[in-house]
Design a protein around this motif. Structure first.
Motif, PDB file in Angstrom:
ATOM      1  N   SER A  33       1.123  -1.115  -0.155  1.00  0.00           N
ATOM      2  CA  SER A  33       0.000  -0.075   0.098  1.00  0.00           C
ATOM      3  C   SER A  33       0.788   1.275   0.123  1.00  0.00           C
ATOM      4  CB  SER A  33      -1.118   0.036   1.280  1.00  0.00           C
ATOM      5  OG  SER A  33      -0.242   0.157   2.282  1.00  0.00           O
ATOM      6  N   ILE A  34       2.067   1.250   0.716  1.00  0.00           N
ATOM      7  CA  ILE A  34       2.857   2.467   0.582  1.00  0.00           C
ATOM      8  C   ILE A  34       3.532   2.465  -0.509  1.00  0.00           C
ATOM      9  CG2 ILE A  34       5.029   2.989   1.469  1.00  0.00           C
ATOM     10  CD1 ILE A  34       4.397   1.845   4.233  1.00  0.00           C
ATOM     11  N   CYS A  35       3.815   1.349  -1.563  1.00  0.00           N
ATOM     12  CA  CYS A  35       4.483   1.725  -2.726  1.00  0.00           C
ATOM     13  C   CYS A  35       3.410   2.071  -3.667  1.00  0.00           C
ATOM     14  CB  CYS A  35       4.737   0.132  -3.360  1.00  0.00           C
ATOM     15  SG  CYS A  35       6.285  -0.410  -2.350  1.00  0.00           S
ATOM     16  N   ARG A  36       2.006   1.586  -3.666  1.00  0.00           N
ATOM     17  CA  ARG A  36       1.108   2.295  -4.411  1.00  0.00           C
ATOM     18  C   ARG A  36       0.737   3.602  -4.107  1.00  0.00           C
ATOM     19  NH1 ARG A  36      -1.074  -2.621  -3.175  1.00  0.00           N
ATOM     20  NH2 ARG A  36      -2.441  -2.022  -1.630  1.00  0.00           N
ATOM     21  N   ALA A  48      11.296  -1.568  -4.420  1.00  0.00           N
ATOM     22  CA  ALA A  48      11.188  -1.018  -3.071  1.00  0.00           C
ATOM     23  C   ALA A  48      10.593  -2.026  -2.113  1.00  0.00           C
ATOM     24  CB  ALA A  48      10.107   0.205  -3.055  1.00  0.00           C
ATOM     25  N   PHE A  49       9.737  -2.827  -2.440  1.00  0.00           N
ATOM     26  CA  PHE A  49       9.173  -3.655  -1.554  1.00  0.00           C
ATOM     27  C   PHE A  49      10.293  -4.787  -1.224  1.00  0.00           C
ATOM     28  CE2 PHE A  49       7.511  -8.203  -1.387  1.00  0.00           C
ATOM     29  CZ  PHE A  49       6.185  -8.042  -0.204  1.00  0.00           C
ATOM     30  N   GLY A  74       7.351   0.429   7.633  1.00  0.00           N
ATOM     31  CA  GLY A  74       6.800   1.455   6.786  1.00  0.00           C
ATOM     32  C   GLY A  74       7.685   2.803   6.474  1.00  0.00           C
ATOM     33  N   THR A  75       8.646   2.933   7.511  1.00  0.00           N
ATOM     34  CA  THR A  75       9.566   4.321   7.276  1.00  0.00           C
ATOM     35  C   THR A  75      10.529   3.596   6.263  1.00  0.00           C
ATOM     36  OG1 THR A  75       9.161   5.034   9.587  1.00  0.00           O
ATOM     37  CG2 THR A  75      11.153   5.724   8.584  1.00  0.00           C
ATOM     38  N   GLU A  80      12.828   3.915   0.783  1.00  0.00           N
ATOM     39  CA  GLU A  80      13.097   3.189  -0.611  1.00  0.00           C
ATOM     40  C   GLU A  80      12.541   3.742  -1.874  1.00  0.00           C
ATOM     41  OE1 GLU A  80      15.684   1.303  -0.889  1.00  0.00           O
ATOM     42  OE2 GLU A  80      16.197   1.098   1.123  1.00  0.00           O
ATOM     43  N   CYS A  81      11.044   4.026  -1.507  1.00  0.00           N
ATOM     44  CA  CYS A  81      10.162   4.537  -2.631  1.00  0.00           C
ATOM     45  C   CYS A  81      10.789   5.973  -3.072  1.00  0.00           C
ATOM     46  CB  CYS A  81       8.706   4.615  -2.119  1.00  0.00           C
ATOM     47  SG  CYS A  81       7.889   3.098  -2.191  1.00  0.00           S
TER      48      CYS A  81
END
Length: 193
Positions: A33-36, A48-49, A74-75, A80-81
């Motif tokens: 969800s963070i990557c999206r 990134a994942f 998450g951080t 990475e993103c």
């Protein structure tokens, strides 16, 4: 749940593959969800994942508060993103060589004037090796008295030659010059500039 995460983290740190898989299964939806959220391409999101899990693997022994693992993941994933986004701003993959030439030619190097002067000197040196007739023909054909078109009539009159022979002779002279330039390795320099 906190005790369960702490237990899984300890087991994963000791090399338990099942515990590692449980952590991945539990927190993968959060990371995806963070990557999206950052709008990454599927390849970059996957990078990134995977990099986030790699960072956990690298630092698994330094996680002192396992209850804070979701925040740490998450951080790390956000970092990475952002890193991928910054890198992608600098790099635009393309298979269009014309675009590469456009950007590579935008800044001239400090030695560019010296390289051009050397190239020109070598070109004129080879030009001087042509016979006098070829030199005269090629020089006169560079003069453009009729606007943008060379007047073969004027050049033929100046050289006392038939107009019809001027083109073929010019072609032979240019072929000789090209041969001299090729032999001297200058044609590659001319093509590159």
């Amino acid at each position: 749940m906190q005790d369960d995460v702490a237990h899984q983290l300890r087991l994963a740190a000791s090399g338990d593959q099942v515990a590692w898989n449980d952590l991945v299964d539990r927190f993968s939806p959060l990371l995806w969800s963070i990557c999206r959220h950052y709008g990454l391409s599927s390849a970059d999101a996957s990078d990134a994942f995977q990099l986030t899990w790699l960072r956990l693997l690298e630092h698994i022994d330094t996680i002192h508060d396992p209850a804070r693992l979701p925040g740490w993941l998450g951080t790390t994933c956000r970092r990475e993103c952002l890193s991928l986004l910054r890198r992608n701003k600098r790099v635009w993959p393309t298979d269009d060589d014309r675009l590469l030439d456009l950007f590579s030619g935008s800044s001239s190097s400090a030695d560019q004037p010296a390289l051009i002067a050397d190239r020109n000197a070598r070109l004129w040196r080879e030009f001087g090796r042509l016979d006098v007739r070829c030199q005269k023909i090629l020089r006169l054909l560079l003069i453009e008295p009729d606007g943008d078109r060379v007047s073969y009539k004027l050049v033929a009159a100046a050289l006392d030659m038939p107009v019809g022979s001027l083109g073929p002779i010019r072609g032979r002279c240019l072929a000789r010059l090209r041969g001299l330039l090729d032999a001297g390795g200058i044609s590659d320099v001319l093509r590159d500039s």
